[in-house]
Scaffold this motif. Structure first.
Motif, PDB file in Angstrom:
ATOM      1  N   UNK A 186      27.224  31.527  37.588  1.00  0.00           N
ATOM      2  CA  UNK A 186      25.971  32.205  38.253  1.00  0.00           C
ATOM      3  C   UNK A 186      26.059  32.378  39.834  1.00  0.00           C
ATOM      4  N   UNK A 187      26.434  31.497  40.652  1.00  0.00           N
ATOM      5  CA  UNK A 187      26.563  31.625  41.801  1.00  0.00           C
ATOM      6  C   UNK A 187      27.824  32.555  42.163  1.00  0.00           C
ATOM      7  N   UNK A 188      28.982  32.735  41.525  1.00  0.00           N
ATOM      8  CA  UNK A 188      29.847  33.699  41.923  1.00  0.00           C
ATOM      9  C   UNK A 188      29.419  34.943  41.662  1.00  0.00           C
ATOM     10  N   UNK A 189      28.487  35.226  40.576  1.00  0.00           N
ATOM     11  CA  UNK A 189      27.985  36.600  40.235  1.00  0.00           C
ATOM     12  C   UNK A 189      27.065  36.774  41.562  1.00  0.00           C
ATOM     13  N   UNK A 190      26.303  35.968  41.876  1.00  0.00           N
ATOM     14  CA  UNK A 190      25.136  36.267  43.032  1.00  0.00           C
ATOM     15  C   UNK A 190      26.129  36.747  44.452  1.00  0.00           C
ATOM     16  N   UNK A 191      27.220  35.661  44.531  1.00  0.00           N
ATOM     17  CA  UNK A 191      27.969  36.176  45.823  1.00  0.00           C
ATOM     18  C   UNK A 191      28.489  37.531  45.677  1.00  0.00           C
ATOM     19  N   UNK A 192      29.016  37.892  44.579  1.00  0.00           N
ATOM     20  CA  UNK A 192      29.853  39.222  44.392  1.00  0.00           C
ATOM     21  C   UNK A 192      28.854  40.252  44.541  1.00  0.00           C
ATOM     22  N   UNK A 249      35.154  31.208  44.645  1.00  0.00           N
ATOM     23  CA  UNK A 249      34.205  31.963  43.590  1.00  0.00           C
ATOM     24  C   UNK A 249      34.301  33.232  43.234  1.00  0.00           C
ATOM     25  N   UNK A 250      34.732  34.096  44.492  1.00  0.00           N
ATOM     26  CA  UNK A 250      35.092  35.416  44.083  1.00  0.00           C
ATOM     27  C   UNK A 250      36.259  35.930  43.770  1.00  0.00           C
ATOM     28  N   UNK A 251      37.313  35.174  44.030  1.00  0.00           N
ATOM     29  CA  UNK A 251      38.861  35.625  43.711  1.00  0.00           C
ATOM     30  C   UNK A 251      39.223  35.006  42.414  1.00  0.00           C
ATOM     31  N   UNK A 252      38.659  33.718  41.940  1.00  0.00           N
ATOM     32  CA  UNK A 252      39.116  33.003  40.915  1.00  0.00           C
ATOM     33  C   UNK A 252      38.147  32.959  39.675  1.00  0.00           C
ATOM     34  N   UNK A 253      37.044  32.548  40.234  1.00  0.00           N
ATOM     35  CA  UNK A 253      36.147  32.034  38.973  1.00  0.00           C
ATOM     36  C   UNK A 253      35.466  33.470  38.611  1.00  0.00           C
ATOM     37  N   UNK A 254      35.257  34.212  39.234  1.00  0.00           N
ATOM     38  CA  UNK A 254      34.450  35.638  39.207  1.00  0.00           C
ATOM     39  C   UNK A 254      35.450  36.322  38.045  1.00  0.00           C
ATOM     40  N   UNK A 255      36.887  36.139  38.220  1.00  0.00           N
ATOM     41  CA  UNK A 255      37.483  36.951  37.320  1.00  0.00           C
ATOM     42  C   UNK A 255      37.474  36.377  35.498  1.00  0.00           C
ATOM     43  N   UNK A 256      37.080  35.238  35.782  1.00  0.00           N
ATOM     44  CA  UNK A 256      36.759  34.659  34.442  1.00  0.00           C
ATOM     45  C   UNK A 256      35.540  35.313  33.765  1.00  0.00           C
ATOM     46  N   UNK A 257      34.531  35.365  34.483  1.00  0.00           N
ATOM     47  CA  UNK A 257      33.004  35.669  34.272  1.00  0.00           C
ATOM     48  C   UNK A 257      32.937  37.370  33.982  1.00  0.00           C
ATOM     49  N   UNK A 258      33.254  37.918  35.000  1.00  0.00           N
ATOM     50  CA  UNK A 258      32.952  39.489  34.970  1.00  0.00           C
ATOM     51  C   UNK A 258      34.328  40.341  35.668  1.00  0.00           C
ATOM     52  N   UNK A 259      35.065  40.812  35.134  1.00  0.00           N
ATOM     53  CA  UNK A 259      36.268  41.372  35.692  1.00  0.00           C
ATOM     54  C   UNK A 259      36.218  42.580  36.465  1.00  0.00           C
TER      55      UNK A 259
END
Length: 87
Positions: free
Chosen positions: A7-13, A40-50
């Protein structure tokens, strides 16, 4: 990955895309480290929302391409402020 991290990764993005923000600005806004924002935005976000990760990458690439200009402007402003305080 834990839900709050995703969720944090998405909010940051979303913040970075909407504000055209730098990693530093996002870190300051969310009160977390630059390293955490970057991971969060380079690694984790790719796993959640490409698709969101690709949009953020475009903003980061744009920021990287123009950072030398922002640095020069900041230096110029610094010396202008010094000159004004001396007068």
């Amino acid at each position: 990955m834990k839900d709050y991290i995703a969720g944090r990764a998405i909010l940051l993005a979303e913040y970075i895309i909407e504000q055209r923000a730098t990693v530093r600005k996002a870190a300051k806004e969310f009160n977390i480290s630059k390293s955490t924002v970057h991971k969060d935005i380079t690694e984790r976000l790719m796993l959640v929302n490409q698709s969101l990760a690709k949009e953020v990458k475009q903003v980061l690439d744009e920021n990287k391409a123009t950072r030398h200009i922002r640095g020069g402007l900041a230096t110029k402003q610094k010396y202008e402020n010094q000159k004004q305080t001396e007068e």
